[in-house]
Design an enzyme around this catalytic site. Structure first.
Site, mmCIF file in Angstrom:
data_model
loop_
_atom_site.group_PDB
_atom_site.id
_atom_site.type_symbol
_atom_site.label_atom_id
_atom_site.label_comp_id
_atom_site.label_asym_id
_atom_site.label_seq_id
_atom_site.Cartn_x
_atom_site.Cartn_y
_atom_site.Cartn_z
ATOM 1 N N GLU A 197 -53.006 -102.179 132.027
ATOM 2 C CA GLU A 197 -52.217 -101.075 131.490
ATOM 3 C C GLU A 197 -51.559 -100.347 132.649
ATOM 4 O O GLU A 197 -52.193 -100.076 133.663
ATOM 5 C CB GLU A 197 -53.135 -100.141 130.695
ATOM 6 C CG GLU A 197 -52.413 -99.278 129.687
ATOM 7 C CD GLU A 197 -51.872 -98.001 130.292
ATOM 8 O OE1 GLU A 197 -50.638 -97.787 130.219
ATOM 9 O OE2 GLU A 197 -52.659 -97.213 130.855
ATOM 10 N N HIS A 198 -50.297 -99.993 132.482
ATOM 11 C CA HIS A 198 -49.461 -99.605 133.604
ATOM 12 C C HIS A 198 -49.551 -98.135 134.018
ATOM 13 O O HIS A 198 -49.182 -97.781 135.138
ATOM 14 C CB HIS A 198 -47.999 -99.925 133.256
ATOM 15 C CG HIS A 198 -47.216 -100.489 134.385
ATOM 16 N ND1 HIS A 198 -46.269 -101.468 134.228
ATOM 17 C CD2 HIS A 198 -47.208 -100.214 135.709
ATOM 18 C CE1 HIS A 198 -45.720 -101.765 135.380
ATOM 19 N NE2 HIS A 198 -46.273 -101.016 136.304
ATOM 20 N N SER A 199 -50.008 -97.269 133.125
ATOM 21 C CA SER A 199 -49.816 -95.845 133.404
ATOM 22 C C SER A 199 -50.673 -95.258 134.533
ATOM 23 O O SER A 199 -50.185 -94.413 135.282
ATOM 24 C CB SER A 199 -49.996 -95.019 132.121
ATOM 25 O OG SER A 199 -51.326 -95.008 131.676
ATOM 26 N N CYS A 213 -51.757 -96.519 137.384
ATOM 27 C CA CYS A 213 -51.289 -96.888 138.718
ATOM 28 C C CYS A 213 -50.291 -98.030 138.601
ATOM 29 O O CYS A 213 -50.245 -98.725 137.585
ATOM 30 C CB CYS A 213 -52.450 -97.275 139.637
ATOM 31 S SG CYS A 213 -53.246 -98.820 139.229
ATOM 32 N N SER A 260 -45.101 -102.893 128.053
ATOM 33 C CA SER A 260 -45.526 -102.040 129.164
ATOM 34 C C SER A 260 -46.538 -102.706 130.094
ATOM 35 O O SER A 260 -46.447 -102.577 131.302
ATOM 36 C CB SER A 260 -46.118 -100.729 128.615
ATOM 37 O OG SER A 260 -46.496 -99.867 129.650
#
Length: 627
Positions: free
Chosen positions: A337-339, A341, A96
Site C-alpha cells: 500500500e502506497h500511502s 511511504c 494505487s
C-alpha cells in the site's frame, strides 16, 4: 556508521517557494500546450495573480503560516497523505498499490528440481516444500531488518549533497490503512514497533503467526517454517472463513460500509481485524498448484499481472503496507500500500534481503511459541452481498488491467553515461516521451517522481517531463529531413532541461506541491481565472505517470497502475546492461496498448542510440558497439 535517525536534526524543513519562482516555472511548463496568444493570456493571468495585495499574495501568506505551524514539513504534516492518497476512493488494487517481482533464490537454480517442489503434506499438494522454506527465510530476513531498524542499526543514508530523511523507514512496518467515510486513516503505530506477530494468508484464510517465543526471543528460520506448516495443517481441519481480504480490494466507500457492518455482526470480527492491522506484515503462500508461467527472456506479462492483482484479488490484504507473496515454484514478489511511504523504501529493503539464499536445512530452536491462530470471521447475508459486489469490482478491474514488462537488453546506463554522456534518467524519460509521441502523434503531460528526502519528512515532488525542449526533440526524431547531428543536439537539450527540473524539484523548488498548497488555502468564494484555464488541468493530467528506482539487478520488474484510464503507469529499472519497464494501461482505452507501447519504446531506444552513434568519431564507434 551513523545511526538511522542521527541526522534528522540536521535536515531543514521543506521550503515554500516564492510566487515568482513557481509561476515563472509554471508558465514554462504549459508553453508546449499553447499557442503564443494563449500563452500570453496565461502570462497576464499569472501577473494578476501575483500582483501586490492580490489573491496570490494572500494565499502565499496563509501557506507561510501553515509552514510556521508545521513541526516538520508543511506538506506532510498537514495535507499530503490525505490529499494524495486517503481521499481517493478508487480501489487500491491496480490504482494505487505497487508490486516488485524479486529475483530467484541465490542458493537454488531455476527452474527448481522436482525434489524441491514436493508437496508439504499429503492432501496439501498445492503447496511445495521450497515455497514454505523460502517464505520462512525471507520472513526471517525481514524480521532481522525490523530489529535493526528498531535498534537504529540501519545506516543513515547520505548523498554528495548531504543526509537524506529516514522517516519513511519508520512508516513501513506494521502500517495498515483502514477505510473511513470520505478519507481513510492509518492505524497508529508508535516507533519502535513492538508487535510480535505477522499474518499468514493461505486459501483466503488468515492466521496469526507469532514470530517471537513466549520468552520474547526471535524464532529461527526453521521455527517459522514449522509455524507455517502448522497453519497449513489447520486448513484441513478448520471451517473455512469468508474471504474477507477481497473487501480490501473494493472501492474504498464500499469497503468502509462493509467493514462497519462486519464489526456489528460479531465481536470476534473486530478482534480479527485488529490482529491483522497490528501485524508487522503479511505473508501469502499462493495456493495455485500451477505457478505463474514466466518466460524470463521475453515475456513477464503474466507475472506482472499476478503482481498487480493476483488471482482476482485473492490472498491479499491490500490495506497492509507490505505483503510478501510466494508461489509454488518458489517465485517471490511483494505488494504494498502506497500511502505510508514511497515504493523506493521497500525496494531498498528487499534488495538487501534477497542477497541471502535459503537454507533447506534451516536450524530450529527449542523455543516455546504459541501455535498459529486462525482468524475466523462471522458473516451474515449482508456481508455475503458485500463480498459478491467486491468480486464483481475486482473482476472488472483486473480484466481491464493491461500489464506488461519490457526487458531491453541491447544497452543500458553504461552506454548512456559513457557514450551518450547524458543523465540515464533524463535519457530514459526522453525515450518515453518519444514512444508516446510515436504512438499518439502528440506529447502529453508527464509525471516523474522526484524525491524530496533532502528535507525533514520529505516525500515527493512532480518532475514535469513534457517540455518545449522534449517536444522539439520528438518532432525532430520523427522528421526525416532533420540531420542526426541536430537530433542529437535537441536530445541533449531536452535531457539537460529535464535534469535541471529534476534538481530543482529535489531542492524543494518544484511547482505542483506549491500550487496544491496555494489552492488548499482558498477560502469559500475565492477563486482565480488562472486556475480555471483548460491548460491548468491539462498540464497536470498526467497521462504518462512514471517513476524510476535504481538498477534493480535483483528485481525482475516493478510496477503500478496508470493514473488516468487513457494513459500509462510506468515503473522502470535502469541497469548497466538491461533496462526494465513495468507498464500498465487499460484494455478499454482505445488509444493505449501496453504491448504496442513496449514495442514502440524498444524502437525509440534503438533510434536514439543510432542518432548518438551516427555522430561519433570512427574510433569511438568501436568502443560504443561493445557497450
Amino acid at each position: 556508521m551513523a545511526k538511522t535517525f542521527s541526522n534528522q536534526h540536521k535536515l531543514s524543513k521543506l521550503p515554500v517557494p516564492t510566487l515568482q519562482e513557481t509561476l515563472t516555472k509554471y508558465l514554462q511548463t504549459i508553453e508546449p500546450f499553447l499557442s503564443r496568444e494563449e500563452h500570453a493570456k496565461n502570462e497576464a493571468l499569472a501577473q494578476d495573480f501575483m500582483r501586490p495585495g492580490g489573491l496570490g499574495e494572500k494565499l502565499q501568506q496563509r501557506l507561510l503560516d501553515v509552514d510556521r505551524a508545521a513541526a516538520n514539513n508543511w506538506l506532510d504534516d498537514t495535507w499530503w497523505i490525505q490529499k494524495a492518497y486517503h481521499e481517493w476512493r478508487e480501489p487500491l488494487l491496480v490504482n494505487s498499490n505497487w508490486y516488485i517481482l524479486m529475483r530467484h533464490d541465490r542458493n537454488h537454480a531455476y527452474p527448481l528440481p522436482e525434489q524441491a517442489l514436493l508437496p508439504v503434506r499429503e492432501g496439501l499438494e498445492r503447496f511445495s516444500t521450497f515455497q514454505v522454506k523460502r517464505a520462512a527465510h525471507v520472513t526471517q530476513q525481514l524480521l532481522d531488518f525490523c530489529d535493526d531498524l528498531n535498534a537504529e542499526r540501519v545506516p543513515a543514508e547520505m548523498t554528495r549533497a548531504g543526509p537524506l530523511c529516514m522517516h519513511q523507514y519508520s512508516q513501513l512496518i506494521g502500517q495498515t490503512r483502514i477505510p473511513q467515510h470520505g478519507c481513510d486513516r492509518m492505524v497508529h503505530v508508535p516507533f519502535p514497533n513492538l508487535a510480535r506477530h505477522i499474518v499468514l494468508i493461505v486459501d483466503d484464510q488468515l492466521f496469526k503467526i507469532d514470530v517471537y517465543s513466549t520468552e520474547g526471543k526471535r524464532l529461527l528460520d526453521g521455527d517459522i517454517e514449522r509455524q507455517f506448516l502448522l497453519a497449513l495443517d489447520q486448513l484441513t481441519k478448520i471451517e473455512a472463513s469468508a474471504p474477507i481480504g477481497l473487501l480490501t480490494c473494493d472501492h474504498r466507500d464500499a469497503w468502509t460500509v462493509a467493514r462497519e457492518h462486519l464489526l456489528t455482526v460479531d465481536s470476534q470480527n473486530r478482534a480479527a481485524l485488529e490482529t491483522i492491522e497490528s501485524a508487522l506484515f503479511c505473508v501469502t503462500l499462493d495456493s495455485r498448484e500451477a505457478a505463474t508461467v514466466v518466460d524470463h527472456a521475453t515475456d513477464l506479462a503474466a507475472w506482472a499481472k499476478f503482481g498487480m492483482h493476483g488471482h482476482g484479488g485473492h490472498n491479499r490484504w491490500c490495506d497492509k503496507s507490505l505483503n510478501l507473496v510466494f508461489e509454488r515454484d518458489g517465485k517471490f514478489m511483494c505488494h504494498g500500500e502506497h500511502s505510508p511511504c514511497d515504493a523506493l523504501i521497500p525496494a531498498i529493503i528487499m534488495e538487501k534481503i534477497v542477497q541471502v539464499g535459503t537454507d533447506l536445512n534451516a536450524p530450529r530452536s527449542q523455543a516455546l511459541v504459541e501455535p498459529p491462530k486462525h482468524l475466523a470471521f462471522k458473516v451474515d447475508d449482508e456481508t455475503r452481498k458485500h463480498l459478491k459486489a467486491a468480486e464483481a469490482t475486482i473482476d472488472k478491474l483486473s480484466r481491464d488491467s493491461d500489464c506488461g514488462m519490457l526487458y531491453f537488453n541491447e544497452y543500458g546506463t553504461q552506454f548512456i553515461k559513457k557514450v551518450a554522456k547524458t543523465s540515464p534518467d533524463a535519457y530514459l524519460q526522453m525515450a518515453l516521451q518519444l514512444a508516446w509521441y510515436k504512438q499518439q502523434g502528440e506529447g502529453c503531460a508527464t509525471y516523474e517522481t522526484g524525491s524530496t528526502r533532502a528535507f525533514r519528512n520529505g516525500r515527493t515532488e512532480t518532475i514535469r517531463t513534457f517540455s518545449s525542449a522534449s517536444k522539439r526533440f520528438c518532432e525532430a526524431m520523427e522528421n526525416k529531413a532533420v540531420s542526426t547531428a541536430e537530433k542529437e543536439k535537441l536530445m541533449k537539450q531536452a535531457a539537460a532541461a529535464h535534469s535541471k527540473y529534476q534538481r530543482e524539484a529535489a531542492n524543494g523548488k518544484g511547482i505542483d506541491r506549491h500550487l496544491m498548497g496555494l489552492r488548499l488555502c482558498l477560502q469559500p468564494g475565492e477563486s482565480h481565472p488562472l486556475f480555471q484555464q483548460e491548460v491548468f488541468g491539462k498540464s497536470s493530467a498526467y497521462l504518462l505517470s512514471t517513476s524510476g528506482l535504481f538498477a534493480g539487478d535483483d528485481f525482475f520488474g516493478t510496477g503500478f497502475g496508470a493514473m488516468y484510464p487513457n494513459g500509462y503507469g510506468i515503473n522502470y529499472l535502469s541497469g548497466a546492461q538491461v533496462l526494465k519497464f513495468g507498464t500498465e494501461s487499460k484494455f478499454s482505452a482505445p488509444n493505449t496498448s501496453t504491448k504496442a507501447f513496449g514495442d514502440i519504446l524498444r524502437q525509440s531506444l534503438r533510434e536514439m542510440r543510432a542518432v548518438i552513434e551516427a555522430n561519433l568519431p570512427e574510433d569511438q564507434k568501436k568502443i560504443a558497439a561493445k557497450l
